[in-house]
Design a protein around this motif. Structure first.
Motif, mmCIF file in Angstrom:
data_model
loop_
_atom_site.group_PDB
_atom_site.id
_atom_site.type_symbol
_atom_site.label_atom_id
_atom_site.label_comp_id
_atom_site.label_asym_id
_atom_site.label_seq_id
_atom_site.Cartn_x
_atom_site.Cartn_y
_atom_site.Cartn_z
ATOM 1 N N SER A 23 -0.725 4.317 0.226
ATOM 2 C CA SER A 23 -1.363 5.555 0.212
ATOM 3 C C SER A 23 -2.407 5.515 0.798
ATOM 4 C CB SER A 23 -2.750 6.540 -1.419
ATOM 5 O OG SER A 23 -3.305 6.599 -1.250
ATOM 6 N N VAL B 90 0.276 -1.232 0.540
ATOM 7 C CA VAL B 90 0.301 0.069 -0.239
ATOM 8 C C VAL B 90 0.751 1.170 -0.505
ATOM 9 C CG1 VAL B 90 -1.712 1.938 1.529
ATOM 10 C CG2 VAL B 90 -1.576 -1.011 1.266
ATOM 11 N N GLU C 163 -6.055 3.790 -0.394
ATOM 12 C CA GLU C 163 -5.692 2.332 -0.419
ATOM 13 C C GLU C 163 -6.641 1.583 0.579
ATOM 14 O OE1 GLU C 163 -2.188 1.074 -2.596
ATOM 15 O OE2 GLU C 163 -1.457 2.925 -3.492
#
Length: 367
Positions: free
Chosen positions: A167, A165, A170
């Motif tokens: 961000s 991930v 997400e």
């Protein structure tokens, strides 16, 4: 009739005296005594008159009671010998230096996020210096006064690298760990709702419980202030396997708080912070403060107590700021010593740089 005259005159004079004494605004007792004091005598009495409220209690006790975290590296955390270290700790040490001329006269009380405000309200501590965000509700409804900002922060998220991930956006449907009784719960809820994301929050009272749950895999992300994430990552089994996501979703100005109703005490905390920030801007530090007393710069001379005794206005000693700087350091020194680039946390100055260097740290002038 002639024999009644003395009694009548006495009655008139006595009555006039009573009227004078009890008329609104008539000087009496200490007020009348103060009017009879010379200007020099009144100036000598000023420090004594200022020793009321919390300052008086602290002086009589002989030490400052400081509320800190239960262990947050860089901000308030006991070292291997049990001595407390960190930016928040140094604020309390600076206050002790200003009040007693001895930075060691502090007793620390470790408080959870849930119990910190109650402890301050109940008078169990004199000042709360515990990575606490200044908000409108806390500054009004809780009966607290924030005296300044020691660290400009913002909420972020930490995840495992193998989650792939990059961000916060997400993290839809993610389980997130956090502390209860903090601003992080509301901030996360606002952010996820704004972006149409779902999540499940798992909260714990103690920070060590949160980090243990995250490390054990009970949640996919851990959220708190970015500075806290840098600090707590050091406690994980494999710190390098975790990353802090780039988004900062809130404003978290951290600073010390006191009880409302004692303006003099709030001033002492506030100007302790300003003295450290002003010292850095003027180039005064713990190593050169004695030499800088000889400076021709009037701002430096005022700060160090060479010209004018501004400490008297706070009910403090004339060299209050000099004691802070020589025993604890200026703001730049305490930042670099506790969380700076040469520490395990390695946090850049960023917003916490001086305003002259593009940051937000700005002290009111000592004059």
């Amino acid at each position: 009739m002639r024999n009644q005259a003395p009694a009548l005159i006495f009655g008139i004079v006595f009555g006039a005296l009573l009227v004078y004494l009890f008329l609104p605004g008539a000087p009496s007792g200490p007020a009348r005594d103060a009017q009879e004091l010379s200007k020099a005598e009144q100036e000598n009495l000023a420090p004594e008159a200022a020793r009321g409220g919390t300052l008086r209690v602290v002086r009589e006790r002989g030490e400052l009671l400081c509320g800190v975290s239960q262990g947050l590296p860089g901000f308030s955390n006991p070292d291997d010998e049990g001595d407390w270290r960190g930016i928040d700790v140094d604020v309390c040490r600076a206050m002790a230096a200003a009040i007693f001329g001895d930075a060691s006269k502090v007793r620390y009380r470790a408080l959870s996020a849930k119990e910190r405000f109650t402890a301050l309200q109940a008078g169990e501590i004199d000042v709360l210096s515990r990575n606490t965000t200044w908000t409108l509700t806390r500054d009004t409804v809780l009966g607290l006064d924030f005296a300044g900002i020691t660290y400009y922060d913002g909420q972020s998220f930490m995840v495992r690298r193998d989650l792939k991930v990059s961000s916060v956006l997400e993290l839809d449907q993610a389980t997130i760990c956090a502390n209860t009784g903090t601003t992080t719960e509301l901030n996360a809820a606002d952010y996820f709702r704004t972006h149409g994301l779902e999540f499940e929050m798992v909260v714990f009272e103690k920070t060590d419980e949160v980090i243990a749950a995250y490390d054990a895999g009970r949640c996919e992300a851990y959220t708190t202030d970015a500075s806290g994430l840098y600090a707590e990552r050091l406690k994980l089994k494999n710190p390098d396997e975790h990353i802090i996501l780039p988004e900062v979703i809130s404003k978290e100005p951290l600073g010390p708080a006191v009880r409302q109703g004692d303006d003099r005490w709030a001033d002492i905390v506030r100007w302790t912070l300003y003295a450290m920030i002003e010292a850095e801007e003027l180039g005064v530090n713990s190593a050169n403060a004695e030499q800088m007393k000889k400076s021709d710069n009037p701002s430096i001379r005022r700060l160090l107590g060479v010209e004018n005794s501004y400490g008297q206005n706070l009910g403090l000693r004339g060299d209050w700021a000099f004691q802070i700087i020589t025993q604890v350091g200026n703001y730049g020194e305490i930042f670099e010593r506790n969380v700076g680039k040469n520490t395990p946390l390695g946090i850049p100055r960023g917003l916490n740089a001086l305003w002259t260097n593009g940051g937000l740290m700005y002290a009111m002038p000592v004059r």
